[in-house]
Design a protein around this motif. Sequence first.
Motif, PDB file in Angstrom:
ATOM      1  N   ILE A   4       1.025  -1.011   0.187  1.00  0.00           N
ATOM      2  CA  ILE A   4      -0.237  -0.229  -0.289  1.00  0.00           C
ATOM      3  C   ILE A   4       0.821   1.083  -0.076  1.00  0.00           C
ATOM      4  O   ILE A   4       1.885   1.202   0.456  1.00  0.00           O
ATOM      5  N   ALA A   7      -2.649   5.751   1.101  1.00  0.00           N
ATOM      6  CA  ALA A   7      -4.241   5.992   1.951  1.00  0.00           C
ATOM      7  C   ALA A   7      -4.351   6.991   3.079  1.00  0.00           C
ATOM      8  O   ALA A   7      -3.369   7.633   3.084  1.00  0.00           O
ATOM      9  N   VAL A  41      -7.927   2.547   1.150  1.00  0.00           N
ATOM     10  CA  VAL A  41      -6.678   2.534   0.065  1.00  0.00           C
ATOM     11  C   VAL A  41      -6.305   3.207  -0.945  1.00  0.00           C
ATOM     12  O   VAL A  41      -8.001   2.949  -2.169  1.00  0.00           O
TER      13      VAL A  41
END
Length: 77
Positions: A4, A7, A41
């Motif tokens: 990720i 986010a 996200v």
Amino acid sequence: MLKIWKAAVEKKDEIKQVPGTVLEVENDFFSVQTGNGVLKVKEVQLPGKKRMKVNVFLRGNVLETGTLLKRVEGTTK
């Protein structure tokens, strides 16, 4: 493994699901339950691929509400 990169944290008082559970999947983001709220996200990366926005990721990958994402051992917390 899914990294990720971008986010936003959404604090919520009540934990509704097990941490790591996908709560919502929209065109440009997906939300995941954490131990202290919800992570929205927006940008991810698959192994051997470039970073991509979630809308690009979702064109070639299926992610459904209720899916449990697990932490891979040896990664950062």
